[in-house]
Design a protein around this motif. Structure first.
Motif, mmCIF file in Angstrom:
data_model
loop_
_atom_site.group_PDB
_atom_site.id
_atom_site.type_symbol
_atom_site.label_atom_id
_atom_site.label_comp_id
_atom_site.label_asym_id
_atom_site.label_seq_id
_atom_site.Cartn_x
_atom_site.Cartn_y
_atom_site.Cartn_z
ATOM 1 N N ALA A 194 20.035 -12.984 128.912
ATOM 2 C CA ALA A 194 21.162 -12.076 129.144
ATOM 3 C C ALA A 194 20.905 -10.701 128.523
ATOM 4 C CB ALA A 194 22.436 -12.682 128.572
ATOM 5 N N ILE A 195 21.227 -9.646 129.271
ATOM 6 C CA ILE A 195 21.030 -8.288 128.762
ATOM 7 C C ILE A 195 22.103 -7.959 127.732
ATOM 8 C CG2 ILE A 195 19.975 -7.568 130.925
ATOM 9 C CD1 ILE A 195 22.546 -6.037 131.577
ATOM 10 N N GLY A 196 21.818 -6.981 126.861
ATOM 11 C CA GLY A 196 22.722 -6.624 125.782
ATOM 12 C C GLY A 196 23.862 -5.719 126.235
ATOM 13 N N SER A 197 24.787 -5.485 125.329
ATOM 14 C CA SER A 197 25.970 -4.681 125.655
ATOM 15 C C SER A 197 25.598 -3.241 125.999
ATOM 16 C CB SER A 197 26.953 -4.709 124.483
ATOM 17 O OG SER A 197 26.338 -4.253 123.287
ATOM 18 N N GLU A 198 24.588 -2.698 125.317
ATOM 19 C CA GLU A 198 24.169 -1.328 125.619
ATOM 20 C C GLU A 198 23.655 -1.205 127.051
ATOM 21 O OE1 GLU A 198 23.461 -2.188 121.246
ATOM 22 O OE2 GLU A 198 22.930 -3.134 123.155
ATOM 23 N N SER A 199 22.921 -2.243 127.494
ATOM 24 C CA SER A 199 22.406 -2.233 128.864
ATOM 25 C C SER A 199 23.538 -2.367 129.876
ATOM 26 C CB SER A 199 21.396 -3.376 129.052
ATOM 27 O OG SER A 199 20.278 -3.204 128.212
#
Length: 486
Positions: free
Chosen positions: A436-441
């Motif tokens: 899963a990609i991070g919140s910034e992404s």
């Protein structure tokens, strides 16, 4: 397909100059960038372990095999620039085509910039302090220096100029660099395996200590779209092939296979010299560089520098080709301004599209490497969406032509490619997933989607106001080629 617009006096044919070896080198170089040398100690070994990482490479590459087969089937039927943008139009119409193009173009250009900033990392390892002069500011922990910016701008400008002069020149350079890259990886692997401290026992634990075998494998499989993005540089340059388009499929599959092997060799080379859990605890700036020096001394540093430099430059060149041809195709379709579709009368390259890519790529390093990482992580979702549209379009084509040779097999491959794309999309987007990609992404993705929505509203009307025949003529070069959207 001539490569010229139906109503354009300022464009001409794209030059058919790319040889099979050059197309293969473009794809492999785009697949195996800087990440292959920095991620073993940062992601592959910590999140998976040696065996799980290698299994993940194989599974991820195998999943993308089905996607590449679908791409190859579509290229042989529609040998035009644009790749997923074109295929999405064929299967689902202008809106899907715009989504694919918009999703891919940012990712392609940012990977160029990310590869360029890797040169700054390499210089900090090999030539500490040489380019770290003229401190400007720090952004998300990354110090920006005027000396490094000047170096990166000069290198990107040089790559842009080579692309401006023609794909044939870039292709010849790419073959040489790909040979240097492959040779360097084999030399690094041999040196690590033959060093006195090398042992199979150093590869234990085979899986990540904080998770089970399946979760360890899936942590690598989930990022397969990012690891192997680059094989689709071949469809983007389809109009410039100087060989039968049916060979594109074989070249893409070969490039992915070599990517699987080389990722695995670098990861094992890093892990085998000493117990890799101990290696990960060392306070070293770059584990792969430290391993090369431990196993081969200063010669190892030189070999690694050659391999990494070749990986960086092949990545920059590969994505210069992919992004500029995508912009060219979108400009020719009038989804973007016609300025992007202009072709240089002498070099027969999309020089305005190349200039645009260069300007964006040159500006990106000013934002720091970590911000670029967020954008690239976000762009993995766009890449998977493009894969899904392309596979579904291939399925539609095969279903509409059931009596063509290989139609049944093509449908199965397209269905499996679609399923692989959906699995990767879920792994990237579902919270708690290993990939899963991070919140910034996510924030970067939402901003890019919002910008795309604005652009779509202001520009797409011109395209959709045309008849389907006119649209198809612009994108495919002739209105007789079949499309399958309602």
């Amino acid at each position: 397909m001539s490569g010229s617009s139906t109503n354009s006096d300022d464009t001409s044919s794209l030059k058919k100059s790319i040889k099979p070896s050059q197309a293969w080198a473009l794809a492999l170089g785009a697949i195996l960038g800087w990440g292959a040398f920095v991620l073993p100690a940062l992601r592959f070994l910590p999140s998976a372990g040696p065996l799980a990482a290698c299994i993940g490479f194989v599974l991820g590459g195998g999943m993308l095999f089905f996607v590449a087969i679908s791409y190859g089937n579509m290229v042989s039927k529609y040998p035009v620039a644009g790749g997923a943008f074109t295929f999405a139009y064929i299967g689902f119409g202008p809106t899907a085509a715009f989504i694919c193009g918009w999703a891919l173009v940012l990712g392609y250009i940012c990977i160029i910039a990310l590869n360029a900033t890797a040169l700054a990392l390499l210089s900090r390892f090999l030539l500490p302090g040489v380019f770290e002069v003229g401190y400007l500011y720090t952004i998300v922990g990354w110090k920006v220096y005027a000396g490094e910016l000047a170096m990166l701008i000069a290198i990107l400008a040089g790559c842009g100029f080579l692309n401006y002069c023609g794909a044939d020149l870039v292709g010849k350079i790419q073959v040489f660099l790909a040979f240097a890259l492959v040779s360097g990886v084999f030399a690094l692997f041999a040196g690590s395996c033959l060093t006195d401290t090398a042992s199979i026992s150093n590869l234990f634990p085979l899986y990540a200590e904080n998770k089970g075998p399946i979760a360890s494998v899936m942590a690598i499989t989930a990022i397969a779209p990012w690891l192997y993005v680059g094989f689709d540089t071949i469809p983007q340059a389809a109009e410039e092939f100087d060989f039968p388009h049916k060979d594109a499929q074989r070249l893409m599959l070969s490039a992915i296979s070599w990517g699987v092997l080389l990722y695995a060799l670098v990861t094992i080379a890093v892990a085998v010299v000493m117990p890799y859990p101990e290696l990960l605890q060392l306070d070293v700036p770059w584990a792969t560089g430290s391993v090369a020096k431990m196993s081969l001394g200063n010669v190892g540093s030189v070999i690694l520098a050659i391999a990494v430099s070749a990986a960086i430059f092949t990545g920059i060149n590969g994505f210069f080709i992919a992004s500029s041809r995508l912009l060219f195709s979108m400009g020719r379709a009038k989804v973007l301004p016609a300025w992007f579709a202009q072709i240089h009368p002498k070099h027969q390259t999309p020089h305005n599209a190349i200039l645009f890519v260069l300007v964006i790529a040159v500006s990106a390093p000013f934002f720091g490497r970590e911000v670029l990482n967020w954008v690239v992580d976000m762009s993995a979702i766009g890449t998977v969406v493009a894969y899904l549209y392309s596979c579904l379009a291939a399925y539609k084509y095969m279903a509409a032509h059931p009596f063509e040779d290989g139609s049944k097999k093509g449908k199965i491959n397209a269905a499996l490619g679609s399923l692989s794309s959906v699995i990767c999309l879920c792994l990237l987007t579902i919270p708690g997933s290993p990939g899963a990609i991070g919140s910034e992404s996510w924030i970067a993705l939402l901003v890019w989607c919002a910008l795309g929505g604005i652009f779509y509203k202001t520009k797409i009307g011109e395209f959709t106001s045309m008849s389907r025949k006119e649209q198809t003529e612009l994108i495919l070069g002739c209105s007789s080629r079949p499309v399958f959207f309602k």
